[in-house]
Enzyme design. Sequence first.
Site, mmCIF file in Angstrom:
data_model
loop_
_atom_site.group_PDB
_atom_site.id
_atom_site.type_symbol
_atom_site.label_atom_id
_atom_site.label_comp_id
_atom_site.label_asym_id
_atom_site.label_seq_id
_atom_site.Cartn_x
_atom_site.Cartn_y
_atom_site.Cartn_z
ATOM 1 N N ASP A 45 -5.609 9.875 -11.453
ATOM 2 C CA ASP A 45 -4.218 9.481 -11.662
ATOM 3 C C ASP A 45 -3.911 8.164 -10.960
ATOM 4 O OD1 ASP A 45 -1.735 9.721 -12.743
ATOM 5 O OD2 ASP A 45 -0.985 11.154 -11.258
ATOM 6 N N LYS A 63 4.914 16.627 1.010
ATOM 7 C CA LYS A 63 4.942 16.869 -0.425
ATOM 8 C C LYS A 63 5.091 18.366 -0.634
ATOM 9 C CE LYS A 63 2.872 14.166 -3.706
ATOM 10 N NZ LYS A 63 1.803 13.243 -3.987
ATOM 11 N N LYS A 74 8.798 17.597 -4.926
ATOM 12 C CA LYS A 74 9.456 16.481 -4.251
ATOM 13 C C LYS A 74 8.713 16.052 -2.987
ATOM 14 C CE LYS A 74 14.016 17.268 -6.075
ATOM 15 N NZ LYS A 74 15.307 17.943 -5.917
ATOM 16 N N GLY A 99 10.927 10.843 -2.843
ATOM 17 C CA GLY A 99 10.252 10.722 -4.139
ATOM 18 C C GLY A 99 10.173 12.059 -4.823
#
Length: 958
Positions: free
Chosen positions: A759, A663, A648, A642
């Site tokens: 978020d 991450k 990334k 992802g």
Amino acid sequence: MGVRVLAILLVFLLGDSTGDAATNPYDFSAIMGLKSDWQNTPPNWVGTDPCGNGWDGIHCTNSRITSITLSSMGLTGSLSGDIGQLSKLQILDLSYNKGLTGSLPVQIGNLMKLTNLILVGCGFSGQIPDSIGSLHNLVFLSLNSNEFSGLIPPTIGNLSRLYWLDLADNQLTGSIPVSNGSNFGLDMLLHTKHFHFGQNQLSGTIPSQLFSSGMNLIHVLFDSNHLTGSIPSTLGLVQSLEVVRFDRNSLYGAVPANLSNLTSVQELLLSNNRLTGPLPNLADMNNLNYLDLSNNSFDATDFPTWIPTLQSLTTLILERTQVRGELPVILFSIFSLQKVVLRNNQLNGTLDIGTSHGNQLQLIDLQTNFIDNFKQSTGVYSVEVILVDNLVCEETGAAGQSYCTIPQSNTSSYSTPPNNCIPPLCNSNQTSSPNCKCSSPYTGTLVFRSPSFSVLGNSTYFESLASSMMISFQSNQLPVDSISLSDPRKDSFDYLQLNIAVFPSEGVSFNRMSIYTIGFVLSNQTYKPPKLFGPFYFIADQYTNFAEVQVPKTSKKSTNIGVIVGAAAGGFVLLMLLALVGVYAFRQKKRAEKATEQRNPFVNWDPKKSSGEVPQLRGARCFSIEELKKYTNNFSEANEIGSGGYGKVYRGTLPTETLVAIKRAQQGSMQGGFEFKNEIELLSRVHHKNLVTLVGFCFEQGEQLLVYEFLPNGTLKESLSGKSGIRLDWARRLKVSIGAARGLAYLHELANPPIIHRDIKSTNILLDDHLNAKVADFGLSKLVGEDESGHVTTQVKGTMGYLDPEYYMTQQLTEKSDVYGFGVLMLELLTARRPIERGRHIVREVRVLMNKDKDLYNLQGILDPAIGLGTSLKGLERFVELAMRCVEESGADRPTMGEVVKEIENIMVFTGLNPKAESATTSASYEEASKGYSTHPYSNEDFLEYSGGFPPSRIEPQ
Ligand SMILES: *[C@@H]1O[C@H](CO)[C@@H](O)[C@H](O)[C@H]1NC(C)=O
Ligand SMILES: *[C@@H]1O[C@H](CO)[C@@H](O)[C@H](O)[C@H]1NC(C)=O
Ligand SMILES: *[C@@H]1O[C@H](CO)[C@@H](O)[C@H](O)[C@H]1NC(C)=O
Ligand SMILES: *[C@@H]1O[C@H](CO)[C@@H](O)[C@H](O)[C@H]1NC(C)=O
């Protein structure tokens, strides 16, 4: 449509960053929705700020759209349900746009602030929606001269503030609704002054309940319908009445005797019915100007003696009413009398009009009677007398008299004369004004439904009309030079029609603002004609010569927006957006840094030196960059799972064979060391089965990495898109939502300090191999937007639809912003649509479609077929309601996440599911492929990438 998304983004961002009163984003997106269904919108409808940029016809208060007046703009298209989103709208006037067709959307009933709804002379059709009865503040309702059909909505009776009700000149059918126990009816409209229902196809009897002494009606117009039965005596109770028209129906029975009680009535028309019994005695109606009882089946009677006592009478029309005997000479001494029409009766004896009549008497039409003598007086007045088909004209010698021939229709038609000047010759699209100036006038037809006079050749009336109208326009600061009236005529409904031309005082034509303002003055009855003209309406011709459009107001802000929008096609706008987001995030960050620096003892923590001693990190371990390189095969592309604005995500395999997701922040999107530490400290403290667990971190060699548990079933978005091959039926979606809700509720209510996610979105909800939802990425939102590479764009755009508009307006972040995002997520769960798709926001889409009276709230069309349409979707309506509460405009109106959890649990119980069960709700296997739903809403994105192979995990029921 892409531009439209950008436009919405711009409003969000500029609105936030400037702090100015830019148009509210909900209102803007609603107006864009309306615009997308209209052609010929005003040319200055560009940009993103209808309020700030002064869009023609739009008026705002505090960034909310409060009025839309677009009469005579030549609009075509339909009125979309988006109108229902303009929650502060007070005035809607779309009159004289013949090209506006289709039905009035149900959502019109959402406009709780609406006071004036004016759609005169458009092309609307279909039923008037019952929802109109929800407009509790409505004062003025004019839907006349359209093509509406079906019943009069009884719910109109609920509009207790209504002053003006005009549904005339449509194709309405059925009977006049009155209240009964549970149903509303027009009898409830005690404050209404105007009932205008003429020229429809209403049938049935006039309910006696319709009228009562508590009413305040002055105009009751039911002419030209199919009403039957008798006139109810309750009409006589409405003492305020001034104009009564029931002509041109099929009424029968006797006229109630108490009608004469209505002493304020000036115009009474009961002609062209089948009324029986005696001719009513109206002796007490001493204000009566205009009386027409023609063409009924009254009992034969001598000419009534009470008629000559009506001292205000201008017009007496009693054709075919079985009146007999001799006409009394005193009749013609009524000073105001203008016209007497008594054709087709049995009048006999001598006609003597005496010498004492007023100077206005113009016509005495006695055709087809038995009058055998006419006593002509040698008066100076030119009264036209018609005695054709009477005995007197059959005598030899009289046949040559003028009163024995039907006169040529008199051609003395009125037209406003030039004002002491000589009219110039004008070119084809211009006309000379009364002041002899060539210009393009705004023209149309004035229609008076019940004037109190019948003489059309007396210029005094029309002069007073023109001057009163001129005064009205001037007091509204309209640039009107003069008004010309011409060709007054009676139409077949006994309405007085007049051509009107309004000339501009500035330049040779009007601009749009002048046109829709003049239109509004007339459509809204702001202009009140002299009383003798009675109730009127206006129908405008299309105005085609609009003055050259000025460039929209060049205030500083609008220029900026103009530049930005202009550049949108080039992609420059994205950079601008990035910059804005960046500035915003930076500001927030600085603010946060400043606040915490002062009280945090770890400000100077140097991870390189002291990474081993971080007592706050519970469970999370510190990895070296070398370790993580090893686990991810040196961050190989194959392990990339992802990417986003922060950098990334890689899959890694720990020596224990455990999978992790790593991450890796990219250059430029990194936080300060302190912040990073603060973050992992926070994350390591929260543990909940619905939150993705932080396994560890790495902070060295300028790298910042976070190591999470790996969730094999990927993101919720992948499942909704069909990409993962997991079919989410209704039960599974409930399970996903309860999981995500619990994770969030934990962050808000149990984490210490509370954490606001910031978020929430479907790519941040991950699914484990039992399809338990886990919330990811909490506490990381600060990373977003600090990067100026293209990735941020994706990030911002992907997040946009979940953004709490209140947060954007106020910059005040609260838990309720997460609730908003969660509401959007719930809608996404139902529809599998992206929050903003084809320029439309999912929240608005659902609001527009939603109809609680219908099955599944009328949402079948946008539900994701994969949810199992056709199977039991029990509880879905409650789920929708909950979602809509979560996306309430005001945070205060949204539930807390704890309340959301409870309600989803209740829905699950209601549905027959056990909300406490940990496992997948069914032992269903993965779908083989996504065959079932070929036109999947996400298909234009990444659905096609799906290749058919799935992670072979098994779901085991517990
Ligand atoms: C109305 O008319 C009726 C019958 O003509 C009469 O008895 C009654 O007194 C009148 N009412 C009023 C308020 O004038
Ligand atoms: C006029 O008609 C009435 C009855 O309709 C009759 O009584 C009367 O004598 C007639 N008068 C004349 C002058 O013919
Ligand atoms: C026209 O109407 C006015 C007002 O009612 C009246 O005073 C005047 O005498 C009329 N003029 C003619 C020519 O009938
Ligand atoms: C009006 O007509 C003139 C000449 O006939 C033409 O030049 C002008 O463009 C026209 N104006 C409009 C607004 O149509």
